[in-house]
Design a protein around this motif. Structure first.
Motif, mmCIF file in Angstrom:
data_model
loop_
_atom_site.group_PDB
_atom_site.id
_atom_site.type_symbol
_atom_site.label_atom_id
_atom_site.label_comp_id
_atom_site.label_asym_id
_atom_site.label_seq_id
_atom_site.Cartn_x
_atom_site.Cartn_y
_atom_site.Cartn_z
ATOM 1 N N GLU A 139 0.791 -1.342 -0.383
ATOM 2 C CA GLU A 139 0.051 0.295 -0.059
ATOM 3 C C GLU A 139 0.447 1.166 -0.179
ATOM 4 O O GLU A 139 1.952 0.815 0.429
ATOM 5 C CB GLU A 139 -1.273 0.056 1.417
ATOM 6 N N ASP B 67 1.084 3.566 1.541
ATOM 7 C CA ASP B 67 1.362 4.327 2.302
ATOM 8 C C ASP B 67 2.748 4.061 3.172
ATOM 9 O O ASP B 67 3.400 4.083 4.026
ATOM 10 C CB ASP B 67 0.816 4.800 3.907
ATOM 11 N N ASP C 190 1.259 -3.663 9.196
ATOM 12 C CA ASP C 190 -0.484 -2.811 9.177
ATOM 13 C C ASP C 190 -0.830 -3.563 10.965
ATOM 14 O O ASP C 190 -1.580 -2.522 11.841
ATOM 15 C CB ASP C 190 -1.629 -2.659 8.368
ATOM 16 N N HIS D 293 2.520 1.810 11.881
ATOM 17 C CA HIS D 293 1.967 2.676 12.206
ATOM 18 C C HIS D 293 2.190 2.810 13.650
ATOM 19 O O HIS D 293 1.462 1.938 14.634
ATOM 20 C CB HIS D 293 0.451 2.825 11.602
HETATM 21 FE FE1 FEO Z 1 -2.419 -1.143 4.448
HETATM 22 FE FE2 FEO Z 1 -0.373 1.285 6.237
HETATM 23 O O1 FEO Z 1 -1.534 0.268 4.685
#
Ligand code: FEO
Length: 396
Positions: free
Chosen positions: A81, A83, A163, A224
């Motif tokens: 992804e 990000d 994630d 994150h």
């Molecule tokens: Fe599924 Fe932090 O991207």
């Protein structure tokens, strides 16, 4: 820019997105981080994940505060992804000597996203030896995309699951305990409800897979937000297992949009009546409430109580938008009730009922509708209606 030690030989070198307020429709009032890690061996150094493209200079600056870029021998792409993968070509250009690896689905994803860019596949049994430090891999399809992968460093007992176990939080604190454990757990729930809720089965299998490996884990460093240490991980796993199993409590979330206050007046009366029956209730006006927050409130609730006046023969657009967001998250095992108000033509209650049934909510009672403004007798009726809904919540 400053890097931070996670363990003796692993550094956090990610980027902080202080001003992120929207993550593909998920409101993120606390911003986020794109966490990347350096695993330092005697003969090699691996960079685990990259960042969103605009944050590559910040990432490179943090890496250089620890080690020259030419010392990086490997880049691990845990997830494609953007990000985490958007900045990959720029990072690869800055360290052309590095071997770049991803899961087999990740290899395809990188090529598809970056116009044929080639990286190497790694599988579950592969080991990358950095000299005294090794990397192991666990493909984790659908946590969050088909390409997702966890990376583990046994010598440091650190799991880097991308994630999974993440939260959208921007902070100078890197560890959950420094940020505040209760607040970090709440952010974990918000992230789960808005990103992982439709993937509960895959998430449950992922937890089992990690536990089956027998890996000793002291630190869980997601991509994150905040890093979990020690016994905090047990608390995080327990929460994921509970949410994955769909455990709920006697709780209702009243969500509405209003034109001239009639639907709002019904909402507060319904909440009051359900609370009087022992149901935990919270109330949200869609005009002023972040949908991501409402979704979190629904995570452990048995019931959604949804209200809209009729406008142009249908529900208000905010209610329709909310239902579209909710449909994508595939909530299961809940009941719903619908209430509305109208002037001369009904319609909102039918649309809301049909959409909620389509999404998968059971509707134990007929909708409640009032003409123009609720009067005393209407409030008495809606109190009775809410009492029936409360009984249905308790019976679920
Ligand atoms: Fe599924 Fe932090 O991207």
């Amino acid at each position: 820019m400053r890097a931070m030690k996670v363990t003796e030989n692993i550094w956090w070198v990610g980027a902080i997105d202080w001003n992120l307020r929207d993550f593909h429709g998920f409101e993120t009032p606390q911003g986020s981080t794109y966490n990347c890690y350096l695993v330092m061996g005697e003969t090699g150094v691996a960079l685990i994940d990259t960042t969103k493209a605009p944050f590559v200079p910040e990432l490179l600056s943090r890496i250089e505060s620890v080690v020259p870029l030419e010392k990086i021998t490997h880049i691990v792409v845990n997830h494609v992804e953007p990000d985490h993968n958007g900045g990959l070509p720029e990072v690869m250009a800055a360290m052309p000597q590095a071997r770049v690896v991803a899961s087999p689905a990740g290899v395809k994803g990188v090529a598809d996203y970056h116009n044929g860019l080639v990286v190497e596949p790694v599988k579950a049994d592969d080991v990358i030896d950095l000299g005294g430090r090794t990397l192991r891999f666990l493909p984790m399809s659908m946590v969050h995309w088909p390409d997702s992968m966890f990376t583990y460093c046994p010598e440091e007992r650190v799991l880097m699951p991308n994630d999974a176990f993440g939260q959208h939080v921007s902070s100078n604190a890197r560890f959950a305990s420094d940020f505040g454990l209760d607040e970090a757990m709440r952010e974990l729930g918000i992230y789960y409800a808005n990103i992982l809720l439709p993937l509960g089965t895959a998430v449950g299998k992922a937890i089992d897979k990690v536990l089956e490996t027998g890996w000793e884990i002291d630190v869980v460093a997601p991509s994150h937000g905040l890093i979990w240490r020690g016994e905090e991980f047990g608390r995080v796993v327990e929460a994921y297992q509970r949410w994955g199993a769909g455990e709920k409590r006697d709780k209702a979330v009243v969500v509405y949009s209003t034109m001239w206050g009639s639907t709002a007046a019904l909402a507060t009366r319904i909440a009051d009546a359900m609370a009087a029956e022992g149901i935990e209730v919270s109330v949200y006006d869609l005009a002023v409430s972040p949908v991501a927050h409402i979704t979190y409130e629904l995570l452990e609730a048995k019931a959604l109580v949804l209200g809209s006046p009729t406008l142009h023969h249908g529900m208000l657009y905010r209610v329709a938008g909310y239902l579209q967001y909710l449909a994508g998250l595939k909530p299961t095992g809940r009941i719903a009730g619908v209430f509305s108000s109208y002037g001369w033509s009904k319609g909102a209650e039918k649309q809301m009922t049909a959409r909620l049934e389509e999404i998968g909510f059971e509707m134990p009672i007929e909708s409640y509708t009032v003409k123009f403004r609720p009067e005393d007798e209407d409030f008495a009726e809606v109190t009775e209606w809410a009492g029936k809904l409360a009984e249905a919540v308790k019976a679920l």
